[in-house]
Design a protein around this motif. Structure first.
Motif, mmCIF file in Angstrom:
data_model
loop_
_atom_site.group_PDB
_atom_site.id
_atom_site.type_symbol
_atom_site.label_atom_id
_atom_site.label_comp_id
_atom_site.label_asym_id
_atom_site.label_seq_id
_atom_site.Cartn_x
_atom_site.Cartn_y
_atom_site.Cartn_z
ATOM 1 N N GLU A 179 -37.942 -20.632 -11.548
ATOM 2 C CA GLU A 179 -36.724 -21.437 -11.545
ATOM 3 C C GLU A 179 -35.672 -20.828 -10.616
ATOM 4 O O GLU A 179 -34.993 -21.540 -9.879
ATOM 5 N N ARG A 180 -35.560 -19.508 -10.643
ATOM 6 C CA ARG A 180 -34.575 -18.825 -9.809
ATOM 7 C C ARG A 180 -34.878 -19.041 -8.309
ATOM 8 O O ARG A 180 -33.969 -19.276 -7.514
ATOM 9 N N ALA A 181 -36.140 -18.983 -7.948
ATOM 10 C CA ALA A 181 -36.521 -19.228 -6.550
ATOM 11 C C ALA A 181 -36.166 -20.660 -6.145
ATOM 12 O O ALA A 181 -35.645 -20.899 -5.056
ATOM 13 N N ALA A 241 -38.958 -16.349 -0.306
ATOM 14 C CA ALA A 241 -38.935 -16.117 -1.754
ATOM 15 C C ALA A 241 -39.680 -17.206 -2.526
ATOM 16 O O ALA A 241 -40.104 -16.993 -3.665
ATOM 17 N N LEU A 242 -39.887 -18.354 -1.907
ATOM 18 C CA LEU A 242 -40.586 -19.458 -2.571
ATOM 19 C C LEU A 242 -42.092 -19.215 -2.668
ATOM 20 O O LEU A 242 -42.734 -19.678 -3.606
ATOM 21 N N ALA A 264 -32.591 -24.495 -3.400
ATOM 22 C CA ALA A 264 -31.764 -25.702 -3.490
ATOM 23 C C ALA A 264 -30.323 -25.409 -3.072
ATOM 24 O O ALA A 264 -29.712 -26.202 -2.343
ATOM 25 N N GLU A 265 -29.802 -24.288 -3.496
ATOM 26 C CA GLU A 265 -28.443 -23.904 -3.095
ATOM 27 C C GLU A 265 -28.379 -23.652 -1.590
ATOM 28 O O GLU A 265 -27.429 -24.057 -0.924
ATOM 29 N N SER A 266 -29.374 -22.966 -1.069
ATOM 30 C CA SER A 266 -29.406 -22.668 0.359
ATOM 31 C C SER A 266 -29.399 -23.953 1.182
ATOM 32 O O SER A 266 -28.687 -24.056 2.190
ATOM 33 N N ALA A 292 -42.460 -28.217 0.066
ATOM 34 C CA ALA A 292 -42.056 -29.450 0.740
ATOM 35 C C ALA A 292 -41.379 -30.403 -0.246
ATOM 36 O O ALA A 292 -40.320 -30.979 0.047
ATOM 37 N N GLU A 293 -41.973 -30.549 -1.435
ATOM 38 C CA GLU A 293 -41.403 -31.455 -2.442
ATOM 39 C C GLU A 293 -40.058 -30.936 -2.956
ATOM 40 O O GLU A 293 -39.123 -31.718 -3.168
ATOM 41 N N LEU A 294 -39.955 -29.652 -3.140
ATOM 42 C CA LEU A 294 -38.697 -29.052 -3.571
ATOM 43 C C LEU A 294 -37.610 -29.263 -2.516
ATOM 44 O O LEU A 294 -36.448 -29.564 -2.840
ATOM 45 N N THR A 295 -37.983 -29.149 -1.259
ATOM 46 C CA THR A 295 -37.045 -29.374 -0.160
ATOM 47 C C THR A 295 -36.576 -30.820 -0.150
ATOM 48 O O THR A 295 -35.370 -31.099 -0.022
ATOM 49 N N VAL A 296 -37.505 -31.753 -0.308
ATOM 50 C CA VAL A 296 -37.142 -33.168 -0.371
ATOM 51 C C VAL A 296 -36.263 -33.433 -1.597
ATOM 52 O O VAL A 296 -35.277 -34.182 -1.512
ATOM 53 N N ALA A 297 -36.569 -32.807 -2.726
ATOM 54 C CA ALA A 297 -35.785 -33.014 -3.950
ATOM 55 C C ALA A 297 -34.329 -32.584 -3.756
ATOM 56 O O ALA A 297 -33.410 -33.295 -4.171
#
Length: 153
Positions: A87-89, A112-113, A94-96, A123-128
């Motif tokens: 979750e922290r990663a 770190a991911l 997301a903050e970055s 990729a999905e996290l970036t889109v989210a």
């Protein structure tokens, strides 16, 4: 403080609205998990100052059984031990991305991911994160109102 939206944007731009909803639908099918996505969405919305989205995702997380202390501490996730390394990663990335003008999404944040997410999930996290910022801009720009209602698990 607003009680009505500036425009009924889903009616005025229905194809664009459906396309945005389609991105959310695709993300909800990912292996990231709804709770992680909602944590990311809530954190991005906090940064962007979207009252509507903050309220929406806090309610979604409570409905999924999220702990109220974790929810309340999301804004200070770096200072508490309530969040997993995964979750922290995700929150850091997301903050970055949300603060990209200041951060430029540094290699260290991206690297770190790798310990917690495969390439597809990155990729999905970036889109989210990007998608949430889009919704935030709609929510803030069109002044989507938040209805007063107690938060309950």
């Amino acid at each position: 403080m607003n009680t009505t939206a500036r425009l009924p944007y889903p009616e005025l731009a229905p194809e664009a609205f459906r396309a945005l909803v389609g991105v959310n639908t695709a993300l909800n099918k990912s292996t990231l998990g709804k709770k992680l996505l909602d944590l990311v969405h809530l954190r991005v919305s906090q940064i962007n100052g979207c009252a509507y989205c903050v309220d929406l995702h806090a309610r979604d997380l409570l409905a999924q059984g999220e702990d109220l202390q974790r929810l309340n501490s999301l804004i200070t996730w770096r200072e508490v031990s309530f969040f997993s390394a995964r979750e922290r990663a995700a929150l850091n990335w997301a903050e970055s991305l949300t603060l990209i003008r200041e951060t430029q999404a540094p290699d260290a944040d991206y690297a770190a991911l790798a310990e917690h997410f495969n390439d597809r999930e990155v990729a999905e996290l970036t889109v989210a994160a990007a998608q949430m910022s889009t919704w935030n801009r709609i929510g803030v720009g069109l002044r989507l109102p938040v209805q007063a209602a107690p938060l309950r698990p």
